[in-house]
Each structure stands twice: as structure tokens, then as C-alpha cells.
Write an enzyme that holds these catalytic residues in place. Structure first.
Site, PDB file in Angstrom:
ATOM      1  N   GLU A  41       0.854  -1.199   0.000  1.00 56.44           N
ATOM      2  CA  GLU A  41       0.000   0.000   0.000  1.00 56.44           C
ATOM      3  C   GLU A  41       0.887   1.245   0.000  1.00 56.44           C
ATOM      4  O   GLU A  41       1.557   1.544   0.983  1.00 56.44           O
ATOM      5  CB  GLU A  41      -0.904  -0.005   1.244  1.00 56.44           C
ATOM      6  N   ARG A  45       0.791  10.433   0.306  1.00 56.01           N
ATOM      7  CA  ARG A  45       1.111  11.446   1.314  1.00 56.01           C
ATOM      8  C   ARG A  45       2.327  12.273   0.929  1.00 56.01           C
ATOM      9  O   ARG A  45       2.706  13.187   1.645  1.00 56.01           O
ATOM     10  CB  ARG A  45       1.401  10.786   2.666  1.00 56.01           C
ATOM     11  N   LYS A 128     -10.939  -1.554   6.645  1.00 66.60           N
ATOM     12  CA  LYS A 128      -9.744  -1.289   7.454  1.00 66.60           C
ATOM     13  C   LYS A 128     -10.224  -0.660   8.761  1.00 66.60           C
ATOM     14  O   LYS A 128     -11.017   0.286   8.731  1.00 66.60           O
ATOM     15  CB  LYS A 128      -8.849  -0.338   6.652  1.00 66.60           C
TER      16      LYS A 128
HETATM   17  C1  3PG Z   1      -1.924   4.389   8.257  1.00 67.41           C
HETATM   18  O1  3PG Z   1      -1.484   5.416   7.796  1.00 67.41           O
HETATM   19  O2  3PG Z   1      -2.697   3.619   7.699  1.00 67.41           O
HETATM   20  C2  3PG Z   1      -1.495   4.168   9.615  1.00 67.41           C
HETATM   21  O3  3PG Z   1      -1.305   5.414  10.192  1.00 67.41           O
HETATM   22  C3  3PG Z   1      -0.249   3.394   9.770  1.00 67.41           C
HETATM   23  O4  3PG Z   1      -0.086   3.403  11.104  1.00 67.41           O
HETATM   24  P1  3PG Z   1       1.274   3.060  11.803  1.00 67.41           P
HETATM   25  O5  3PG Z   1       2.279   4.066  11.281  1.00 67.41           O
HETATM   26  O6  3PG Z   1       0.983   3.227  13.268  1.00 67.41           O
HETATM   27  O7  3PG Z   1       1.628   1.660  11.418  1.00 67.41           O
END
Ligand code: 3PG
Length: 207
Positions: A41, A45, A128
């Protein structure tokens, strides 16, 4: 079109990837695939995200999707770059309809019962759970399993090697998501064998 549940059962972990430097995209995807992690994924960003999706889509064995998809435009530009599925932090009817129109498998984010019901109305029962730790963690997923017997979850947000197994042990959890497989420092110094080692550990988690 890939079935979302099939994506969720390809491996126990979907890495949440943030690419700053587009030249790191291909070796990063190769490092993850070498460690047995195939569903990737790539979050929208950073300005490099679309180029990263394009570069990763050429990697043999990789199944590349877009993350942080917020609207139909995000889905369309990611699909043009080669993304074969999409993940969103939340669900809107407009996003669900765009995904269906583009025949793009979507794993939409939910954080509570009302979200699940809206996603369900739109035809989405594989979701999700985000942000997983902040929104109630394992006890919340156990509670949601009561009324929502047909819904399966990919918890994401605050998951790491220390708690992934606890989530994966739940019957309504098919996989987990997380950024811990692609730490910024390892990516920026091109420590691909370290990333392959993290991917191998993640692949070995029981589902
Ligand atoms: C996401 O962006 O889907 C989550 O913020 C990932 O979260 P993490 O950085 O805590 O794994």
C-alpha cells in the site's frame, strides 16, 4: 478485478508505505517481495507517491495499491499509474461509488458501528479498522464482531511486531496493516536486506 478478501489473505501484513524519494520505490518493493510481502500500500502522502506506484508496479510478484485515497480523483490517478487496489482512511458514499465505477477494489476505513453500516450500505464488508489502537484495539474488534458477523477487518494504526499476533488471532481479522516494515531510516540509507528481514518476520506471523 482482485477480490478485496483475496488481497487480505495473500499475507498477514499489508505494509503502509510512505515514499519520499521516488528512486527508492523499486528497490523497496523488491526488498519486501523478497521477504514474502507482496501486497503493498503506497500512501498518497508525498509528491513521490504516484511515481512510486508506477515504479513498484513493475516489480515481479508485487501487488501494488494506493493508500490514503480520499476521493475519486485519487483513485483515478493511482489507477492510471498502475495501482490495482485502494485503501482509504475512512468511507464516504462518493468514494465507494467512484471505486465501483472504476472497478477498483477498495478497502475503506471505519472506526465505529455507524461507519461499518454506511460502508455496508455501499456494498463494502471488508474494511480497514483505523486508527486501530486509538479506536479501541482488540477489545473493540471483539465487540464489533458481535453485530457485524459478515464483516472482516484489517486493523491499521499503532500495530507492530509486539501486538500484531494478538490482532491476527481474532476470527474477524484477516490481516493487519502497518508502517513498521518500512522505517524511514532504513529506506533512506537503502538498507534493503534489513527491510527484507523485517518482511520475513512479518510474513511468518500466523493468521
Ligand atoms: C496508516 O497510515 O494507515 C497508519 O497510520 C499506519 O499506522 P502506523 O504508522 O501506526 O503503522
Amino acid at each position: 478485478m482482485i477480490d478485496v478478501r483475496e488481497l487480505m489473505t495473500t499475507g498477514p501484513v499489508i505494509p503502509v508505505i510512505v515514499v519520499d524519494d521516488p528512486s527508492s520505490a523499486k528497490p523497496l518493493a523488491e526488498a519486501l517481495v523478497a521477504g514474502g510481502i507482496r501486497v503493498l500500500e503506497v500512501t498518497l502522502r508525498t509528491p513521490a507517491a504516484i511515481d512510486a506506484i508506477r515504479a513498484m508496479s513493475d516489480v515481479e510478484g508485487a501487488i501494488v495499491g494506493v493508500g490514503t485515497a480520499l476521493d475519486g480523483d485519487d483513485l483515478a490517478r493511482a489507477q492510471d499509474a498502475g495501482a490495482t487496489f485502494a485503501v482509504s482512511p475512512g468511507y464516504t458514499e462518493a468514494l465507494g461509488k467512484s471505486a465501483q465505477k472504476l472497478s477498483m477494489p477498495l478497502l475503506p476505513g471505519i472506526a465505529n458501528s455507524a461507519d461499518i453500516m454506511r460502508a455496508r450500505d455501499g456494498g463494502f464488508t471488508a474494511v480497514k479498522f483505523f486508527p486501530a489502537m486509538q479506536a479501541g484495539g482488540v477489545p473493540m474488534l471483539k465487540a464489533l464482531g458481535g453485530p457485524f458477523v459478515d464483516t472482516v477487518f484489517c486493523p491499521t494504526g499503532g500495530i507492530s511486531t509486539s501486538n500484531a499476533a494478538e490482532f491476527l488471532a481474532l476470527p474477524n481479522v484477516l490481516c493487519v496493516g502497518g508502517s513498521w516494515l518500512c522505517p524511514k531510516d532504513l529506506v533512506s540509507k537503502g538498507a534493503w536486506s534489513d527491510i527484507t528481514a523485517l518482511a520475513k518476520d512479518a510474513s511468518a506471523l500466523a493468521t
